[in-house]
Design a protein around this motif. Structure first.
Motif, short mmCIF file in Angstrom:
data_model
loop_
_atom_site.label_atom_id
_atom_site.label_comp_id
_atom_site.label_asym_id
_atom_site.label_seq_id
_atom_site.Cartn_x
_atom_site.Cartn_y
_atom_site.Cartn_z
N GLU A 78 54.27 39.80 33.89
CA GLU A 78 52.94 39.25 34.17
C GLU A 78 51.89 40.33 34.41
O GLU A 78 50.70 40.08 34.24
CB GLU A 78 53.00 38.33 35.39
N GLU A 79 52.32 41.53 34.80
CA GLU A 79 51.38 42.61 35.09
C GLU A 79 51.02 43.42 33.85
O GLU A 79 50.02 44.13 33.85
CB GLU A 79 51.97 43.53 36.15
N ALA A 80 51.82 43.36 32.81
CA ALA A 80 51.59 44.18 31.61
C ALA A 80 50.37 43.67 30.85
O ALA A 80 50.11 42.46 30.82
CB ALA A 80 52.82 44.16 30.73
N PRO A 81 49.60 44.56 30.24
CA PRO A 81 49.77 46.02 30.31
C PRO A 81 49.22 46.56 31.64
O PRO A 81 48.28 46.02 32.21
CB PRO A 81 48.94 46.53 29.14
N TYR A 82 49.84 47.65 32.10
CA TYR A 82 49.39 48.31 33.33
C TYR A 82 49.59 49.81 33.20
O TYR A 82 50.36 50.29 32.37
CB TYR A 82 50.09 47.76 34.57
N VAL A 83 48.87 50.54 34.04
CA VAL A 83 48.96 52.00 34.03
C VAL A 83 49.98 52.43 35.08
O VAL A 83 49.95 51.97 36.22
CB VAL A 83 47.58 52.65 34.33
#
Length: 133
Positions: A78-83
């Motif tokens: 659920e968080e993608a994309p993320y750094v």
């Protein structure tokens, strides 16, 4: 789906308890004066076993980063994309963590200043992350 939870041990408990309390805790060598992270039984610089826990400033600099588009665990989908970044703390050690809210496209974040924040990571656990300042 739940995210994988940290394995809390007697050695690393002060770090995880600090995260839950909103404090970034690192070890400090009482012999050579250097800060140490990840938690360990002896100093990697002088081999002394005189390590104590201290609160870090939470200030750091991004030294490397990548954008995660395909996660290694379904709990992060659920968080993608993320750094995800390597952050050098003002005290010296390097931590690896997410940068919530950081742009995932178009610009290098290397050299940017960050500060520690603590985000929920499952039942009763927070983890350290960093925000651009």
């Amino acid at each position: 789906m739940l995210k994988p939870q940290p394995r809390v041990t007697p050695l690393n408990r002060p770090f995880w308890d600090g995260c839950n309390d909103g404090k970034l805790m690192v070890q400090h060598c009482d012999e050579c004066g250097k800060h140490v992270f990840y938690p360990r039984a002896c100093c990697p610089f002088c081999q002394a076993d005189a390590l104590s826990w201290t609160q870090a400033s939470g200030q750091g600099t991004v030294i490397s980063h990548t954008t995660v588009r395909r996660t290694h665990h379904d709990g992060f989908n659920e968080e993608a994309p993320y750094v995800f970044a390597a952050v050098e703390l003002a005290e010296g050690p390097c931590l690896y963590a997410q940068l919530p809210g950081a742009p995932v496209e178009g610009e290098s974040l290397i050299g940017r200043s960050v500060r520690a924040v603590f985000v929920p990571h499952g039942p009763g656990q927070k983890i350290a992350a960093f925000q651009l300042t």
